[in-house]
Design a protein around this motif. Structure first.
Motif, mmCIF file in Angstrom:
data_model
loop_
_atom_site.group_PDB
_atom_site.id
_atom_site.type_symbol
_atom_site.label_atom_id
_atom_site.label_comp_id
_atom_site.label_asym_id
_atom_site.label_seq_id
_atom_site.Cartn_x
_atom_site.Cartn_y
_atom_site.Cartn_z
ATOM 1 N N ALA A 91 48.920 77.751 -64.773
ATOM 2 C CA ALA A 91 49.036 78.771 -65.813
ATOM 3 C C ALA A 91 49.503 78.178 -67.127
ATOM 4 O O ALA A 91 49.077 78.618 -68.200
ATOM 5 C CB ALA A 91 49.982 79.886 -65.361
ATOM 6 N N GLY A 92 50.376 77.172 -67.073
ATOM 7 C CA GLY A 92 50.828 76.528 -68.302
ATOM 8 C C GLY A 92 49.680 75.874 -69.039
ATOM 9 O O GLY A 92 49.532 76.016 -70.258
ATOM 10 N N GLY A 93 48.845 75.144 -68.316
ATOM 11 C CA GLY A 93 47.713 74.473 -68.943
ATOM 12 C C GLY A 93 46.625 75.419 -69.380
ATOM 13 O O GLY A 93 45.844 75.111 -70.279
ATOM 14 N N ARG A 94 46.547 76.604 -68.750
ATOM 15 C CA ARG A 94 45.481 77.547 -69.081
ATOM 16 C C ARG A 94 45.790 78.357 -70.336
ATOM 17 O O ARG A 94 44.955 78.484 -71.224
ATOM 18 C CB ARG A 94 45.241 78.497 -67.899
ATOM 19 C CG ARG A 94 44.705 77.813 -66.665
ATOM 20 C CD ARG A 94 44.301 78.825 -65.612
ATOM 21 N NE ARG A 94 44.004 78.197 -64.336
ATOM 22 C CZ ARG A 94 42.888 77.542 -64.057
ATOM 23 N NH1 ARG A 94 41.955 77.423 -64.982
ATOM 24 N NH2 ARG A 94 42.701 76.994 -62.869
ATOM 25 N N ILE A 95 47.003 78.927 -70.395
ATOM 26 C CA ILE A 95 47.279 79.840 -71.509
ATOM 27 C C ILE A 95 48.642 79.599 -72.150
ATOM 28 O O ILE A 95 49.080 80.400 -72.975
ATOM 29 C CB ILE A 95 47.197 81.310 -71.050
ATOM 30 C CG1 ILE A 95 48.219 81.591 -69.942
ATOM 31 C CG2 ILE A 95 45.803 81.646 -70.575
ATOM 32 C CD1 ILE A 95 48.293 83.060 -69.548
ATOM 33 N N GLY A 96 49.324 78.524 -71.805
ATOM 34 C CA GLY A 96 50.651 78.273 -72.368
ATOM 35 C C GLY A 96 50.828 76.817 -72.762
ATOM 36 O O GLY A 96 49.904 76.177 -73.268
ATOM 37 N N ASP A 97 52.015 76.287 -72.509
ATOM 38 C CA ASP A 97 52.332 74.894 -72.788
ATOM 39 C C ASP A 97 51.801 74.038 -71.646
ATOM 40 O O ASP A 97 52.270 74.133 -70.510
ATOM 41 C CB ASP A 97 53.853 74.748 -72.914
ATOM 42 C CG ASP A 97 54.289 73.322 -73.222
ATOM 43 O OD1 ASP A 97 53.452 72.410 -73.166
ATOM 44 O OD2 ASP A 97 55.481 73.115 -73.509
ATOM 45 N N ALA A 98 50.831 73.181 -71.943
ATOM 46 C CA ALA A 98 50.167 72.407 -70.896
ATOM 47 C C ALA A 98 51.103 71.435 -70.198
ATOM 48 O O ALA A 98 50.832 71.010 -69.068
ATOM 49 C CB ALA A 98 48.983 71.639 -71.491
ATOM 50 N N ALA A 99 52.203 71.070 -70.827
ATOM 51 C CA ALA A 99 53.110 70.078 -70.249
ATOM 52 C C ALA A 99 54.141 70.687 -69.307
ATOM 53 O O ALA A 99 54.910 69.952 -68.679
ATOM 54 C CB ALA A 99 53.822 69.316 -71.367
ATOM 55 N N LEU A 100 54.171 72.013 -69.204
ATOM 56 C CA LEU A 100 55.207 72.657 -68.389
ATOM 57 C C LEU A 100 55.168 72.216 -66.933
ATOM 58 O O LEU A 100 56.208 71.975 -66.313
ATOM 59 C CB LEU A 100 55.073 74.183 -68.474
ATOM 60 C CG LEU A 100 55.588 74.860 -69.737
ATOM 61 C CD1 LEU A 100 55.270 76.357 -69.697
ATOM 62 C CD2 LEU A 100 57.085 74.642 -69.891
ATOM 63 N N GLY A 101 53.978 72.129 -66.367
ATOM 64 C CA GLY A 101 53.856 71.778 -64.955
ATOM 65 C C GLY A 101 54.404 70.399 -64.657
ATOM 66 O O GLY A 101 55.205 70.225 -63.727
ATOM 67 N N ALA A 102 53.989 69.398 -65.431
ATOM 68 C CA ALA A 102 54.478 68.035 -65.216
ATOM 69 C C ALA A 102 55.980 67.968 -65.434
ATOM 70 O O ALA A 102 56.706 67.271 -64.706
ATOM 71 C CB ALA A 102 53.755 67.065 -66.149
ATOM 72 N N ARG A 103 56.465 68.700 -66.448
ATOM 73 C CA ARG A 103 57.904 68.695 -66.734
ATOM 74 C C ARG A 103 58.687 69.283 -65.564
ATOM 75 O O ARG A 103 59.736 68.767 -65.170
ATOM 76 C CB ARG A 103 58.163 69.501 -68.010
ATOM 77 C CG ARG A 103 59.503 69.206 -68.683
ATOM 78 C CD ARG A 103 59.633 70.033 -69.952
ATOM 79 N NE ARG A 103 58.481 69.841 -70.833
ATOM 80 C CZ ARG A 103 58.027 70.760 -71.670
ATOM 81 N NH1 ARG A 103 58.612 71.944 -71.740
ATOM 82 N NH2 ARG A 103 56.994 70.503 -72.449
ATOM 83 N N LEU A 104 58.177 70.373 -64.990
ATOM 84 C CA LEU A 104 58.854 71.002 -63.863
ATOM 85 C C LEU A 104 58.921 70.050 -62.667
ATOM 86 O O LEU A 104 59.966 69.913 -62.024
ATOM 87 C CB LEU A 104 58.115 72.276 -63.461
ATOM 88 C CG LEU A 104 58.639 72.976 -62.200
ATOM 89 C CD1 LEU A 104 59.958 73.676 -62.492
ATOM 90 C CD2 LEU A 104 57.618 73.983 -61.663
#
Length: 601
Positions: A317-330
């Motif tokens: 969801a981060g990469g689709r409509i938000g901050d794309a880096a959120l997933g890797a950061r998490l």
């Protein structure tokens, strides 16, 4: 060329179902020879009949059954040096670590990219190197490395860029990196032509001169092998003398997540990665994954279903409509507070994505149904709209693929005249190769992927050409029967669908792409209560002739022929087919059936 599967018309119709409510023929998964293999397997190794049938139906030989049921990573792990360029990549990364060079990790914005980035970052940190991660913005930068990003990384002081899950076709960006004096190592798995971009090493089991036989790995699997190779080089150089070497197995939870979510075949090494990774995930040592599991309300031990349908969509969801880096950061953080904050944001974005998806899917289904018309329709669906969000088209393609049982592409048309598209395929149809051929023919501007998923950029005026090209590719491969058939492993009654039985079946897993989840038919079961719940799901209770009830759910089915038939069948008997799982709630476990299809008795 597109490759098609056997349509199973040569096997007898299971329960006599020639056309189900979804338009499919039910077929015995086991032919005569496979049934004999199952019988021999059960007798020779003391395996239950149902597990033996599941294994034989997936091509497991009698003598291979014991090892298959225990996919030991140590036995299946190859020497990373088998991959072309691996030794050069490992040496270059090790040089950067020992030399104190600034390292940047350039990852893709999907789950495979996020897990690959987090895995590499965790390893580099464990080796004393504080690397940075750069994930491009899906909307403004698109897929993969770009020259502007290389400039930013060089300005930030990076000396080595490690591209994970991308880079194999990034000629312009990597040429710019070389001009700027940046070293580049590519770790990827996407299909690529004979020409490779300028890099110090390109590790990709799908490059044409790679003979490792590991082309089925996701990028995170290739990244794990790279980490193993770098660790070996550092150990040989004495780097870990006086310091603790990292425990690489602790990161198999990331490998499992990326492997399942990228829909690569769960065979061989991939199967071992997922089996051991699920165990690691169950220990909840990765704070980010644990926080994400909590917001997703994941109950019970993690399974491939949880990874693919609960955790993966939230990271995406981060990469689709938000901050794309959120997933890797998490996935890379060890901070409990940051984990909770990021997980909550991804959960919010996922709900927002679901709203977008619902509206887009309604339009896509209408277009697909018009394209199919009254006949069998095209072997490959291509849908497009200028009202679609480019970050959600992959999900629309996946929904179309599931609904219409054929490869599907969804394309978001942009004001600049280009369309950003994503496609999902079915087993036996290599969509990534077809898209690469479309690029080679000048039909698409750029694109690629792998057998089960692909992405492309195309001019609005070439959509008709793309449809014709993919149809021609399918015809040249012999043509596909779009609705195909549904292979049934065995018939069961609700009485026999116990937690113990589900546990036995699970021994043959994990199930996913390339290792299909078992499908069981429940003949003549009465539909008890039935209702619509959630986002268009149909919940029901199925009763066997002895009165035993089984919980069941048909996901996203309320507006389909299957869902409507279930809702209209209260008190009536149906043949129902689906996959079994254990539903964990408040410390209790009970059997549950995911309904795939149904037919009148």
């Amino acid at each position: 060329m597109l490759q098609t599967l056997n349509t199973s018309q040569d096997r007898r119709a299971f329960l006599g179902v020639e056309q189900s409510l979804t338009g499919r023929r039910w077929a015995e998964r086991l032919d005569g020879e496979a049934a004999r293999v199952a019988q021999a397997m059960a007798q020779r190794h003391g395996i239950s009949d149902i597990v033996a049938r599941v294994l034989a139906g997936r091509g497991v030989a009698t003598d291979d059954a014991p090892d298959f049921l225990d996919p030991a990573l140590k036995r299946l792990m190859p020497d990373p040096s088998l991959l072309t360029d691996m030794d050069a990549a490992a040496a270059r990364i090790a040089d950067a670590i020992t030399g104190g060079e600034a390292i940047a990790i350039f990852g893709d914005y999907d789950v495979d990219g996020a897990t690959s980035s987090a895995l590499m970052l965790r390893f580099l940190r464990a080796a004393g190197c504080d690397a940075t991660v750069y994930i491009p913005d899906r909307i403004f930068e698109g897929y993969g490395p770009n020259p502007e990003a290389m400039g930013k990384l060089a300005e930030g002081g990076a000396k080595l860029v490690i591209c994970v899950d991308c880079g194999s076709t990034s000629f312009e960006a990597l040429a710019e990196a070389r001009r700027l004096g940046l070293g580049v190592v590519v770790i990827d798995h996407h299909q690529v032509g004979a020409e490779l971009p300028p890099a110090e090493a390109v590790v990709n089991p799908n490059r044409q001169d790679d003979l490792s036989g590991l082309g089925h790995l996701a990028a995170v699997g290739v990244t794990f092998l790279t980490v193993v190779a770098v660790n070996r080089v550092l150990r040989a150089r004495g780097f870990f003398n006086g310091r603790a070497a990292p425990d690489l197995l602790q990161w198999l939870d990331l490998v499992a997540l990326g492997t399942v979510c990228d829909v690569v075949p769960l065979i061989g090494l991939n199967r071992a990665f997922v089996t051991k990774g699920l165990l690691a995930m169950g220990r909840r040592e990765n704070r980010g994954l644990a926080a994400l599991a909590d917001v997703a309300r994941l109950g019970g031990p993690p399974s491939p279903y949880h990874l693919g349908f609960m955790l993966g969509p939230r990271i995406n969801a981060g990469g689709r409509i938000g901050d794309a880096a959120l997933g890797a950061r998490l996935l890379a953080t060890d901070d409990a507070e940051a984990s909770a904050t990021i997980a909550a944001e991804l959960d919010r974005l996922n709900r927002e994505r679901q709203v977008l998806e619902t509206a887009m899917l309604e339009e896509a289904v209408a277009e697909a149904e018009a394209e199919i018309g009254a006949g069998p329709g095209p072997a490959v669906l291509v849908t497009a709209s200028d009202r679609w969000h480019p970050g959600v088209v992959g999900l629309i393609a996946s929904r179309l693929k599931d609904r219409f049982q054929r490869p599907s592409l969804a394309i978001a048309l942009q004001p600049n005249g280009l369309g950003a598209g994503s496609g999902r395929s079915v087993a036996g149809v290599d969509l990534g190769r077809a898209v690469r051929r479309a690029v080679d023919q000048g039909i698409a501007v750029k694109g690629g992927g792998h057998a089960m998923a692909a992405g492309l950029t195309i001019e609005r005026g070439r959509l008709a050409d793309l449809r014709a090209f993919l149809s021609a590719e399918a015809a040249r491969a012999g043509g596909a029967e779009p609705m195909g058939s549904l292979s049934i492993d065995a018939a069961l009654a609700a009485t026999g669908a116990t937690i113990d039985m589900i546990g036995l079946i699970g021994r043959a897993g994990p199930f996913g792409a390339g290792h299909a989840e078992p499908v069981f038919a429940f003949p003549g079961h009465q539909v008890g209560y039935v209702e619509t719940v959630g986002n268009g799901h149909v919940r029901a209770s199925l009763k066997s002739p002895d009165g035993t009830a089984l919980k069941a759910m048909a996901f996203r089915a309320a507006d389909t022929d299957l869902g409507r038939a279930l809702l209209d069948s209260r008190g009536q008997a149906l043949h129902v087919a689906g996959s079994l799982s254990a539903d964990h709630w408040q410390g209790r476990s009970q059997p549950s059936l995911r309904i795939i299809d149904a037919a009148p008795p």
